[in-house]
Design a protein around this motif. Structure first.
Motif, PDB file in Angstrom:
ATOM      1  N   SER A  48       0.824  -1.209   0.000  1.00 13.04           N
ATOM      2  CA  SER A  48       0.000   0.000   0.000  1.00 13.04           C
ATOM      3  C   SER A  48       0.856   1.255   0.000  1.00 13.04           C
ATOM      4  N   ALA A  51      -2.851   5.008   3.337  1.00 19.27           N
ATOM      5  CA  ALA A  51      -3.942   4.523   4.180  1.00 19.27           C
ATOM      6  C   ALA A  51      -5.011   5.604   4.198  1.00 19.27           C
ATOM      7  N   TYR A 175      -6.988   1.203   2.110  1.00 20.00           N
ATOM      8  CA  TYR A 175      -5.606   1.309   1.644  1.00 20.00           C
ATOM      9  C   TYR A 175      -5.595   1.311   0.120  1.00 20.00           C
TER      10      TYR A 175
END
Length: 186
Positions: A48, A51, A175
């Motif tokens: 990712s 977030a 994410y």
């Protein structure tokens, strides 16, 4: 008066047709084929880049105090320098995602696990093809130390991903990241 009505009608018609939306994904055939192979073999990793926590007053206060990583806000946290992953290895999962948000229920004593971590076989694991995006939708349920997570992940042909996590003890978080091949030897 009639010309004004005709003009208004044509303007409204043009506005309606001009604002109609279509979903179009930009990708090339090689990337789509690579995604199909990764999903079929069930060996891939998602790292990712950001977030997306639920922006609450508490999280905004933390953001305003400068306690989030550089370039982050209360509703988007930059993860480019933070280790994280969601790995699919056959039927098993290996998940290590940092968590930003509010815990709604206590975490217990001596609980050093503040992120979302899991290693093992998930419950209700399912990958289905998404005709609209030409990608895949992956969903599963994982449980860790009495806390249950329902995870829905969108895998797109351009190798982007979107992960949404709903927890029994915490506020929801999402994410955004990239999909890549994963080899257990790495």
């Amino acid at each position: 008066m009639r010309k004004l009505f005709q003009f208004s009608f044509l303007l409204l018609l043009g506005l309606i047709l001009g604002c109609s939306s279509t979903f179009k994904t930009n990708y090339n055939a090689a990337k789509k084929e690579a995604l199909d192979t990764m999903v079929a073999e069930r060996t891939f990793e998602i790292v990712s880049r950001s977030a997306l926590p639920l922006a609450t007053n508490s999280l905004n206060s933390i953001s305003n105090a400068g306690l989030l990583p550089l370039g982050s806000t209360g509703n988007r946290v930059d993860l480019t320098t933070t280790p994280n992953y969601l790995r699919i290895i056959g039927d098993s999962l290996d998940v290590f995602l940092p968590y930003f948000g509010e815990r709604q229920m206590g975490g217990g004593y001596n609980n050093t696990n503040v992120g979302i971590t899991f290693k093992g076989l998930p419950k209700k694991f399912e990958i289905t093809q998404n005709e609209k995006t030409q990608g895949y939708t992956m969903s599963f349920v994982i449980k860790n130390q009495g806390e249950s997570y329902t995870v829905t992940t969108e895998l797109f042909p351009n190798h982007n991903s979107s992960i949404n996590v709903i927890s029994t003890h915490r506020t929801p978080i999402g994410y955004n990241g990239k999909i890549s091949e994963y080899s257990a030897n790495e």
